[in-house]
Design a protein around this motif. Sequence first.
Motif, PDB file in Angstrom:
ATOM      1  N   SER A 111       0.837  -1.197   0.000  1.00 20.43           N
ATOM      2  CA  SER A 111       0.000   0.000   0.000  1.00 20.43           C
ATOM      3  C   SER A 111       0.875   1.251   0.000  1.00 20.43           C
ATOM      4  O   SER A 111       0.601   2.222  -0.715  1.00 20.43           O
ATOM      5  N   SER A 122       1.605  11.853  -9.606  1.00 25.87           N
ATOM      6  CA  SER A 122       0.706  13.013  -9.507  1.00 25.87           C
ATOM      7  C   SER A 122       1.495  14.319  -9.482  1.00 25.87           C
ATOM      8  O   SER A 122       1.025  15.340  -9.991  1.00 25.87           O
ATOM      9  N   ASN A 126       0.623  17.306 -11.854  1.00 23.30           N
ATOM     10  CA  ASN A 126       0.365  18.658 -11.354  1.00 23.30           C
ATOM     11  C   ASN A 126       1.263  19.665 -12.074  1.00 23.30           C
ATOM     12  O   ASN A 126       0.831  20.765 -12.429  1.00 23.30           O
TER      13      ASN A 126
ATOM     14  N   ALA B  11      -5.706   3.391  -0.259  1.00 22.23           N
ATOM     15  CA  ALA B  11      -4.402   2.997   0.297  1.00 22.23           C
ATOM     16  C   ALA B  11      -4.507   2.871   1.818  1.00 22.23           C
ATOM     17  O   ALA B  11      -4.690   3.878   2.515  1.00 22.23           O
ATOM     18  N   PHE B  13      -2.273   2.364   3.781  1.00 18.76           N
ATOM     19  CA  PHE B  13      -1.151   3.093   4.366  1.00 18.76           C
ATOM     20  C   PHE B  13      -1.524   4.550   4.667  1.00 18.76           C
ATOM     21  O   PHE B  13      -1.175   5.087   5.720  1.00 18.76           O
ATOM     22  N   MET B  14      -2.242   5.185   3.734  1.00 19.60           N
ATOM     23  CA  MET B  14      -2.627   6.581   3.964  1.00 19.60           C
ATOM     24  C   MET B  14      -3.659   6.681   5.078  1.00 19.60           C
ATOM     25  O   MET B  14      -3.637   7.626   5.866  1.00 19.60           O
ATOM     26  N   MET B  17      -1.726   6.583   8.187  1.00 19.90           N
ATOM     27  CA  MET B  17      -1.042   7.858   8.467  1.00 19.90           C
ATOM     28  C   MET B  17      -2.013   8.877   9.066  1.00 19.90           C
ATOM     29  O   MET B  17      -1.692   9.574  10.027  1.00 19.90           O
ATOM     30  N   ALA B  83      -3.393  13.494  -3.874  1.00 20.37           N
ATOM     31  CA  ALA B  83      -2.091  13.902  -4.427  1.00 20.37           C
ATOM     32  C   ALA B  83      -2.270  14.839  -5.618  1.00 20.37           C
ATOM     33  O   ALA B  83      -1.332  15.498  -6.045  1.00 20.37           O
ATOM     34  N   ILE B  84      -3.491  14.901  -6.141  1.00 21.58           N
ATOM     35  CA  ILE B  84      -3.731  15.758  -7.300  1.00 21.58           C
ATOM     36  C   ILE B  84      -4.010  17.173  -6.802  1.00 21.58           C
ATOM     37  O   ILE B  84      -5.031  17.423  -6.176  1.00 21.58           O
ATOM     38  N   GLY B  85      -3.075  18.079  -7.084  1.00 18.37           N
ATOM     39  CA  GLY B  85      -3.235  19.443  -6.577  1.00 18.37           C
ATOM     40  C   GLY B  85      -3.619  20.427  -7.664  1.00 18.37           C
ATOM     41  O   GLY B  85      -3.442  21.623  -7.498  1.00 18.37           O
ATOM     42  N   LYS B 104      -1.721  15.694  -0.769  1.00 16.38           N
ATOM     43  CA  LYS B 104      -0.745  14.720  -0.270  1.00 16.38           C
ATOM     44  C   LYS B 104       0.610  14.980  -0.920  1.00 16.38           C
ATOM     45  O   LYS B 104       0.622  15.304  -2.119  1.00 16.38           O
ATOM     46  N   PRO B 105       1.697  14.774  -0.275  1.00 13.85           N
ATOM     47  CA  PRO B 105       1.777  14.365   1.121  1.00 13.85           C
ATOM     48  C   PRO B 105       1.485  15.549   2.024  1.00 13.85           C
ATOM     49  O   PRO B 105       1.793  16.682   1.666  1.00 13.85           O
ATOM     50  N   GLU B 107       1.310  17.550   5.917  1.00 15.11           N
ATOM     51  CA  GLU B 107       2.006  17.664   7.195  1.00 15.11           C
ATOM     52  C   GLU B 107       0.957  17.565   8.294  1.00 15.11           C
ATOM     53  O   GLU B 107      -0.171  18.013   8.126  1.00 15.11           O
TER      54      GLU B 107
END
Lengths: 207, 121
Positions: A111, A122, A126, B11, B13-14, B17, B83-85, B104-105, B107
């Motif tokens: 993951s 991404s 971007n 995910a 994992f996210m 987090m 993650a798409i900004g 993402k990522p 703080e």
Amino acid sequence: MQNEKLTDMQRDALKELGNIGAGSAATALSQLLGKDIKLNVPDVTIIPIEKVNEKIAKHQQIIAAVYLRIYGEIQARALLILPQDKIFYIIDLLMKKKLGTTREFGENEQSAIKEIGNIIISSYLNALAKFIGLNSVPSVPALAVDMADAIIQTISAELAEVGPDAFLIENEMVEKETDLSTTLLILPEMTSMKKILKALNDTIKGS
Amino acid sequence: MSKKVLLADDASFMRMMLRNILEPAGFTIVGEASNGREAIELYKKLKPDVFITDMIMPEIGGIDVVRELIKEFPDANIIICSAIGQQTLVIEAIQAGAKDYIVKPFEQANVLETINKIIEK
């Protein structure tokens, strides 16, 4: 369309695009890992699709390949390649484990790798949107961990569906003394490659 | 009383987090979804105070999840975390009804600041 047909300006613009993408990818990785990442100028080239296999095959070990589709104003596939030992190192940093602890890919590790791939790819998308105004989004990422040859077999059917050229972006990223370099392949469909190069031209003319 | 948070991200994992940031700050993670459909079902069942969702997920994407939930829960506190900004997508998410957007990522401080700001409103 081959690399030699690019004008100097286009090549420069492409390099700049790679710089911006790599810069934000390195920043993203640095934030994720909580470590300083030193970035050298990435190498951005356009290669014929037949050369993609060679670029993957140069890795003489098990690699992790994060694969995803790109939708929107650009239709493409993207493949991020990381050697297994680097991935273990990144996972140890990410999960705050003692270096050398991770030796296999469990569910959490997989993951984490997919998410790292998603964030790095991404970052480039971007940058593409900011620099040349083409908006696109990635699909949910898939992960393959295998020998390079097996990865090539896995993606060969996909390669048949894209245009004749691919963007090859080789990033040199270093954390302390450890090389975390990645290879990113963006495989646009033919109309999308034309669109990217036209947008690059428009950006050059407008700047 | 601690605020209830629902997380949606394919995910794991996210999600871990985010959980590691939110739980020590006093939030209760009441549920986790790994796709958009599951997220909608869990939201309706759990009615969290805050819902943090990824944009790109299997089955139903984050923006469509927002659109679907806002129809029934117009005051829902939804934060997109992606993650798409790209500006157009951030605007699309806000227009769909998301209250904020985290790239993402992230703080830790940024996540907590965003979530607290929304709750205080």
